[in-house]
Write an enzyme that holds these catalytic residues in place. Structure first.
Site, PDB file in Angstrom:
ATOM      1  N   GLY A  46      44.992  41.778  39.552  1.00  0.00           N
ATOM      2  CA  GLY A  46      44.300  40.564  39.935  1.00  0.00           C
ATOM      3  C   GLY A  46      42.861  40.625  39.445  1.00  0.00           C
ATOM      4  N   GLN A  51      34.083  38.740  39.181  1.00  0.00           N
ATOM      5  CA  GLN A  51      34.231  40.028  38.489  1.00  0.00           C
ATOM      6  C   GLN A  51      33.934  39.943  36.996  1.00  0.00           C
ATOM      7  OE1 GLN A  51      38.271  40.865  40.381  1.00  0.00           O
ATOM      8  NE2 GLN A  51      37.339  42.881  40.306  1.00  0.00           N
ATOM      9  N   CYS A  88      39.649  48.461  43.282  1.00  0.00           N
ATOM     10  CA  CYS A  88      39.090  47.244  42.696  1.00  0.00           C
ATOM     11  C   CYS A  88      38.498  47.582  41.326  1.00  0.00           C
ATOM     12  CB  CYS A  88      38.003  46.705  43.625  1.00  0.00           C
ATOM     13  SG  CYS A  88      37.212  45.215  43.014  1.00  0.00           S
ATOM     14  N   LEU A  89      38.757  46.721  40.351  1.00  0.00           N
ATOM     15  CA  LEU A  89      38.224  46.947  39.003  1.00  0.00           C
ATOM     16  C   LEU A  89      36.694  46.978  39.012  1.00  0.00           C
ATOM     17  CD1 LEU A  89      40.529  44.559  36.917  1.00  0.00           C
ATOM     18  CD2 LEU A  89      40.734  47.036  37.156  1.00  0.00           C
ATOM     19  N   HIS A 130      42.762  40.276  48.780  1.00  0.00           N
ATOM     20  CA  HIS A 130      41.688  40.946  48.036  1.00  0.00           C
ATOM     21  C   HIS A 130      40.966  39.954  47.113  1.00  0.00           C
ATOM     22  CE1 HIS A 130      40.183  44.657  45.782  1.00  0.00           C
ATOM     23  NE2 HIS A 130      39.907  43.680  44.940  1.00  0.00           N
ATOM     24  N   GLU A 131      41.747  39.157  46.378  1.00  0.00           N
ATOM     25  CA  GLU A 131      41.142  38.238  45.399  1.00  0.00           C
ATOM     26  C   GLU A 131      40.451  37.051  46.090  1.00  0.00           C
ATOM     27  OE1 GLU A 131      40.818  39.402  42.525  1.00  0.00           O
ATOM     28  OE2 GLU A 131      42.324  40.982  42.728  1.00  0.00           O
ATOM     29  N   HIS A 134      37.099  38.119  47.087  1.00  0.00           N
ATOM     30  CA  HIS A 134      36.121  38.089  45.983  1.00  0.00           C
ATOM     31  C   HIS A 134      35.468  36.713  45.890  1.00  0.00           C
ATOM     32  CE1 HIS A 134      36.154  41.884  43.875  1.00  0.00           C
ATOM     33  NE2 HIS A 134      37.463  41.903  43.721  1.00  0.00           N
TER      34      HIS A 134
HETATM   35 ZN   LIG Z   1      38.611  43.511  43.348  1.00  0.00          ZN
END
Ligand SMILES: [Zn+2]
Length: 163
Positions: A46, A51, A88-89, A130-131, A134
């Site tokens: 995701g 991000q 998380c990226l 999670h997304e 963000h």
């Molecule tokens: Zn993330």
């Protein structure tokens, strides 16, 4: 198409509540293509607009057979509880166990601006939550107790130095 640079903690855009998506046009489609490309390149499931440095309520995901674009997402229903490692990226994929709802219903708009609802459980439900977080300027580490949060941040900073 281009792969975008991934914004990393503690860049301020990650802590901001995103602006609503209002234009459902070709530009949005192109942006989503680039977000998918960036996500696959980073081997994520995701990716949300903050991000890649955009304070916008938008994410893409491809997780456990659920591939979608979500503009102006909200979680309208949560059931049960799961606690599994999450990463998380934007925090170097350093994992930590986060408690989330086991089942979640996402409400969002697609590329044409049509509202849809999608229900998921397990890992995909975790991804919804999670997304969507963000888009609200929230990171997974914000769900952690202070000590564990500091541990994740410390490990992330160390890994950054090594790279
Ligand atoms: Zn993330």
């Amino acid at each position: 198409m281009a792969i975008r640079k991934i914004t990393e903690y503690p860049e301020t855009v990650l802590g901001k509540v995103g602006e609503a998506v209002t234009n459902f046009d070709e530009k949005l489609e192109k942006l989503c293509d680039e977000m998918f490309e960036t996500m696959y390149d980073a081997e994520g499931v995701g990716l949300a607009a903050p991000q890649i440095g955009l304070s916008t309520r938008l994410f893409v995901m491809d997780c456990e057979g659920i591939k979608l674009i979500a503009a102006n997402p909200e979680i309208i229903k949560k059931e049960g509880e799961q606690s599994s490692p999450e990463g998380c990226l934007s925090v170097g994929k350093v994992p930590a166990v986060v408690v989330r709802a086991e089942r979640a219903t996402l409400r969002a708009q697609d590329l044409k601006g049509e509202w849809f609802e999608r229900e998921a459980d397990g890992y995909a439900a975790r991804c919804f939550q999670h997304e969507t977080d963000h888009c609200d300027g929230k990171l997974f580490i914000d769900h952690l107790p202070k000590m564990r949060r500091e541990m994740v941040v410390k490990r992330f900073k160390k890994e950054k130095k090594w790279n």
